[in-house]
Write a protein that holds these residues in place. Structure first.
Motif, short mmCIF file in Angstrom:
data_model
loop_
_atom_site.label_atom_id
_atom_site.label_comp_id
_atom_site.label_asym_id
_atom_site.label_seq_id
_atom_site.Cartn_x
_atom_site.Cartn_y
_atom_site.Cartn_z
N GLU A 1 0.83 -1.21 0.00
CA GLU A 1 0.00 0.00 0.00
C GLU A 1 0.86 1.26 0.00
N ILE A 2 1.97 1.22 0.74
CA ILE A 2 2.88 2.38 0.77
C ILE A 2 3.48 2.61 -0.60
N SER A 3 3.86 1.54 -1.26
CA SER A 3 4.42 1.66 -2.60
C SER A 3 3.39 2.26 -3.56
N GLN A 4 2.15 1.79 -3.43
CA GLN A 4 1.09 2.33 -4.27
C GLN A 4 0.86 3.81 -3.97
N GLN A 5 0.90 4.15 -2.68
CA GLN A 5 0.72 5.56 -2.30
C GLN A 5 1.85 6.43 -2.85
N LYS A 6 3.08 5.93 -2.75
CA LYS A 6 4.23 6.68 -3.27
C LYS A 6 4.07 6.94 -4.76
N ARG A 7 3.64 5.89 -5.49
CA ARG A 7 3.45 6.07 -6.94
C ARG A 7 2.32 7.05 -7.21
N SER A 8 1.26 6.98 -6.37
CA SER A 8 0.14 7.90 -6.54
C SER A 8 0.55 9.34 -6.30
N VAL A 9 1.31 9.55 -5.20
CA VAL A 9 1.78 10.91 -4.89
C VAL A 9 2.69 11.41 -6.00
N GLN A 10 3.58 10.52 -6.46
CA GLN A 10 4.50 10.88 -7.54
C GLN A 10 3.73 11.32 -8.78
N GLN A 11 2.74 10.51 -9.16
CA GLN A 11 1.96 10.83 -10.36
C GLN A 11 1.14 12.09 -10.15
#
Length: 501
Positions: free
Chosen positions: A159-169
């Motif tokens: 979930e953290i990895s997904q959040q990081k990618r979401s924030v990045q995007q």
């Protein structure tokens, strides 16, 4: 232990009471060889080993038992064996202490939580002396609990990895809009998304316009309001992505300066990349937010429903607000002067209107005299000196007041004001709490002994700070409940009053 001290005082053994005539030398030699403190410590240590025997491997326990029963004493090899047990025990105890203190503080600096948790597991293969059934049972309990945590940690890591990618995007997609907002709101910062060197981690980077370096410790540079502004914008983009059925904003902008409030509100509901068109419940104490939403942001026309909420004795009341309800004080004063409220309340509104338009007029002086309970109208010369108005000035004042209230008569209204029972009845019959505090102020010219209540009532008796635009206080219950309770107590002797629904 102390018996040897008496050997020279008697021919009888202090230990066994037998004759020492032929054994005294032998007994003295025992004293030289025997250190009872060493034996005492050894016995205590062996008791510890004995009490923990269920945790030791079978081979280790047998060896301890052998050492314990060895009457010839402990050899160097025995001592080294016992020390090896002690060293393993210390390592094991330290690991258990780490487990006991596991938590956010212990793990906050770990990049890979799953790997960090794995290091806490107990491998009895590293503890040869403790390979017993009981030790395995205890270690299995701990390791199974850690396995459950590891499973959750892996899910969290995903979930953290997904959040990081979401924030990045999100930052990449909307950094231009965010930077435009920061500029319009007067924040001298820009944002970008950058990845760490030799890492998959991405971070939001903030720079001051006058400095090329990234800001490291945000709390050391950005104010509370600036951090909140960033948080609100990122929350908005997160909500756009998640697309929830309902978004709740609890007084999100009341702590900001005036120009920043509108900039943030504008950002939140500006265009397609905003919360516009979504179901948002925004709660606020700031009337300026209502004015901006209904009156100043034309793009929201037809999309916003506003309501005024009040809570008295646990009863929540909701009154709808539309753009026509947002009126200038001038409009509200004239509206209430021409309404069916008592003349005293009309005159209070007229006095405030005159204070705004012409505070030096004779009409204003006459109304001030009336509310200060002067039998003869007077005009103010200084903060302490007054002079009775002459006939021409009285006539001028009456004519001006009667343009608004045709049947005004100073003597009639003066008799009402000095009659406390009449004021009390008017207070009971008033249709709103706002009218009541005006009547309270007329009766108690010195107002309340409570400084907070006194300031509130004095401001409502004169021109209020927010007189430019407001809701009609006779229609919307804007008076804080604790204020009217205090007024009720002093006016009526009770904290309750029956009001029309």
């Amino acid at each position: 232990m102390d018996g040897s001290e008496y050997l020279n005082n008697t021919e009888i053994c202090p230990f066994c009471t037998a004759s020492i005539k032929n054994t005294k030398e032998t007994i003295l030699r025992v004293k030289e060889e025997y250190n009872y403190k060493d034996i005492e410590h050894l016995n205590n240590m062996l008791k510890v080993f004995s009490s923990l025997h269920l945790y030791f491997s079978e081979e280790t326990y047998k060896q301890i038992e052998k050492i314990t029963n060895n009457i010839s004493g402990i050899t160097d090899e025995n001592r080294e064996f016992l020390f090896s047990i002690k060293r393993e025990a210390e390592v094991l105890v330290n690991q258990l202490r780490r487990l006991k203190n596991i938590g956010f503080v212990a793990l906050e600096k770990e990049n890979r939580i799953a790997d960090a948790l794995g290091a806490y597991k107990i491998d009895l293969g590293n503890f040869a002396h403790f390979k017993s059934e009981l030790s395995r049972e205890k270690a299995n309990i701990i390791n199974k609990t850690l396995d459950k945590m590891l499973e959750k940690a892996r899910d969290l890591s995903i979930e953290i990895s997904q959040q990081k990618r979401s924030v990045q995007q999100t930052i990449r997609n909307y950094s231009k809009e965010i930077n435009i907002f920061l500029h319009c709101a007067g924040y001298d910062y820009t944002v970008s998304i950058e990845n760490e060197e030799n890492s998959e981690n991405y971070h939001l980077k903030i720079k001051h316009k006058q400095c090329n370096n990234n800001i490291g410790q945000i709390n050391n540079y950005l104010s509370y309001g600036e951090r909140n502004a960033f948080a609100l914008v990122l929350f908005m983009y997160s909500a756009i992505k998640d697309n929830p059925d309902l978004i709740v904003l609890d007084d999100p902008i009341s702590s900001f300066d005036g120009n920043k409030k509108f900039a943030i509100l504008n950002m939140l509901f500006k265009n397609a990349n905003s919360l516009r068109g979504k179901t948002v419940l925004l709660l606020t104490h700031e009337f300026s937010t209502v004015i901006d939403s209904l009156k100043n942001m034309k793009r929201l026309e037809g999309l916003v429903n506003a309501d005024f909420l009040s809570n008295k004795r646990g009863r929540l009341k909701e009154v709808s607000v539309n753009v026509d309800n947002i009126k200038s004080f001038h409009e509200i004063a004239r509206e209430n002067i021409s309404s069916q409220i008592d003349t005293i309340n009309k005159l209070i509104y007229l006095r405030r209107l005159l204070e705004l338009i012409n505070p030096k007029s004779m009409a204003y002086e006459m109304l001030s005299s009336l509310f200060h309970k002067r039998a003869v109208p007077s005009k103010k010369l200084s903060s302490t000196d007054f002079e009775d108005m002459n006939e021409a000035e009285i006539s001028e004042a009456n004519n001006e007041i009667r343009k608004h209230i045709g049947d005004f008569d100073y003597a009639t209204e003066y008799q009402k004001i000095i009659d406390n029972e009449k004021l009390k009845q008017l207070y009971r019959d008033a249709k709103s709490d706002y009218e009541r505090i005006q009547l309270y102020r007329v009766r108690f010219n010195q107002n309340s002994s409570n400084e907070v209540i006194r300031k509130y009532i004095n401001e409502t008796f004169h021109v209020e700070n927010d007189f430019l635009f407001q809701l009609n206080p006779c229609e919307y219950d804007t008076v804080p409940y604790f204020v009217i309770v205090e007024c009720n107590l002093e006016m009526l002797g009770t904290d309750e009053i029956e009001t029309e629904e």
